[in-house]
Structure formats: C-alpha cells, structure tokens
Design an enzyme around this catalytic site. Structure first.
Site, mmCIF file in Angstrom:
data_model
loop_
_atom_site.group_PDB
_atom_site.id
_atom_site.type_symbol
_atom_site.label_atom_id
_atom_site.label_comp_id
_atom_site.label_asym_id
_atom_site.label_seq_id
_atom_site.Cartn_x
_atom_site.Cartn_y
_atom_site.Cartn_z
ATOM 1 N N ASN A 1 -111.888 -41.279 68.901
ATOM 2 C CA ASN A 1 -111.477 -40.369 67.825
ATOM 3 C C ASN A 1 -110.811 -39.119 68.382
ATOM 4 O O ASN A 1 -109.789 -38.662 67.857
ATOM 5 C CB ASN A 1 -112.691 -39.975 66.978
ATOM 6 N N ILE B 1 -125.754 -28.536 67.043
ATOM 7 C CA ILE B 1 -124.942 -27.307 67.022
ATOM 8 C C ILE B 1 -125.858 -26.174 66.554
ATOM 9 O O ILE B 1 -126.478 -26.268 65.495
ATOM 10 C CB ILE B 1 -123.759 -27.442 66.038
ATOM 11 N N HIS C 1 -119.135 -39.295 60.484
ATOM 12 C CA HIS C 1 -120.362 -40.086 60.632
ATOM 13 C C HIS C 1 -120.053 -41.536 60.238
ATOM 14 O O HIS C 1 -119.401 -41.770 59.219
ATOM 15 C CB HIS C 1 -121.465 -39.507 59.737
HETATM 16 C C1 GRF Z 1 -117.870 -42.535 65.990
HETATM 17 O O1 GRF Z 1 -118.345 -43.721 65.433
HETATM 18 C C2 GRF Z 1 -118.203 -41.385 65.088
HETATM 19 O O2 GRF Z 1 -118.359 -41.745 63.758
HETATM 20 C C3 GRF Z 1 -119.523 -40.920 65.612
HETATM 21 O O3 GRF Z 1 -119.476 -41.157 66.996
HETATM 22 C C4 GRF Z 1 -118.550 -42.193 67.286
HETATM 23 C C5 GRF Z 1 -117.621 -41.674 68.344
HETATM 24 O O4 GRF Z 1 -116.813 -42.662 68.891
HETATM 25 N N1 GRF Z 1 -119.814 -39.573 65.226
HETATM 26 P P1 GRF Z 1 -115.645 -42.254 69.894
HETATM 27 O O5 GRF Z 1 -116.290 -41.546 71.083
HETATM 28 O O6 GRF Z 1 -114.714 -41.352 69.161
HETATM 29 O O7 GRF Z 1 -115.007 -43.540 70.302
#
Ligand code: GRF
Length: 192
Positions: A16, A90, A106
């Site tokens: 992400n 946090i 999430h």
């Molecule tokens: C994602 O599934 C997000 O929803 C959660 O942690 C995961 C992170 O995945 N909060 P990445 O490190 O971005 O691949």
C-alpha cells in the site's frame, strides 16, 4: 501553492505504501514527504529510498512517544499521516494533534473483525471461519481506540465457495490498491 505533505507509517512489505508513493509521485497538490517505520529492516524503507523519498526509523518505544512523533512530523512539515500496515499504537496526544488527519486502512468491513489482535491473516482467517459471504476494506480516521475512528469509505468483495486465507488476502489487497490512494486524495482535496 505548497503541496500537502503526507507521511506514511508502515511496518512491513508496504504494497500500500508503494502504491501511494507512486500515485502521488507527479500529483499537482499532494506529495509523500517521508516514510516512517518501526522496523529497520522493513522492505518498505528500501522502496521509499529508490523513489528518493526520505525515510525514518524509530524503535518501538520511540514510536509510542507522542513528543518524538510530533517533533518529527513538525520537522518534515507533515499535514496528514497515512497508516499503511503500521503495527504500533499511535499515542493519543499525537492523534489529538492530527485530529481527522490520520488515515488508516483495515482489511475488513469494520466494525466487523476489528480491534486488538485483528490484523493481516488473523482477520482473513476469522472471516473465513465465520462463513461470511462478503468481506472488504475500511478506510477510516484514527481515533484513540483501535479501529474505531470515523469511517471514510468501505469497499466490498464477494466470497465464493472454497475461499482460503490466501485467496481472501489477494482479493483484499486488490481492493486496497484500487481504492486507498484515491480516497486519500478525495478526502484531502475536499477539505481544502
Ligand atoms: C493491509 O492489508 C492493510 O489493510 C493493513 O495492513 C496490510 C498492509 O499490507 N492495515 P502492505 O504492507 O501494504 O502490503
């Protein structure tokens, strides 16, 4: 006009985080100013460096210290914080300073499958075991209680027969990559 500056907090692989860095790379109004991690060997740090984005590593203890986070974000002139797979709590004082300016993603349709211990595959396993017909993602503001901040947007996907933790993880990741940057962009631009 100065661009709105984002800090991404991430602890892991960072799919992400990378997607967000790339989405805003040539954006006229928003930029990723730094990536912060509580893990010195988090793969996301290298990915930020190759994109010439500043990085910062804190110990777990430092990461839960509000003054340290406030100093850092002041130094980097940060306007918004994006949590993308960030696994530390946090501190409340920091959340108050960045009221409605910290976004989290999430991997479930909150309020279902949220709260302490509900991250990564723990979420997908719980969804699978509950025989859900759909799951999805939630993008929300961060509030001092885990996964309870105001919801900004949610996106769903259907679950079919014979899903596995792996297949759900892939569906969720596709939803996250498809929507998270655009929701960040839309929400920030609406406030301006
Ligand atoms: C994602 O599934 C997000 O929803 C959660 O942690 C995961 C992170 O995945 N909060 P990445 O490190 O971005 O691949």
């Amino acid at each position: 006009m100065n661009k709105t500056r984002l800090a991404i907090f991430a602890s892991g692989t960072g799919s992400n985080a990378v997607n967000i860095m790339d989405y805003f790379q040539k954006h006229p109004a928003i930029e990723v100013a730094c990536v912060l991690s509580n893990r010195a060997n988090a793969p996301v740090l290298e990915k930020a460096k190759t994109r010439l984005i500043k990085t910062c590593v804190l110990s777990n203890e430092e990461a839960e210290n509000a003054s340290i986070l406030i100093n850092l974000t002041t130094q980097f002139e940060i306007d918004y914080v994006i949590l993308a797979g960030y696994l530390r709590l946090i501190p409340a004082e920091f959340i108050l300073k960045f009221n409605r300016k910290i976004f989290n993603i999430h991997p479930s349709l909150l309020p279902k499958y949220g709260g302490k211990g509900m991250f990564g595959d723990h979420v997908h396993r719980a969804v699978l075991q509950s025989d859900e017909k759909e799951t999805g993602i939630t993008i929300h503001y961060v509030d001092p209680a885990f996964d309870e901040g105001e919801i900004i947007d949610q996106f769903k996907c259907d679950l079919v027969e014979n899903e596995t933790v792996e297949s759900i993880r892939l569906k969720i990741n596709s939803l996250e990559l498809a929507h998270f940057p655009a929701v960040i962009e839309r929400t920030i631009l609406q406030k301006q």
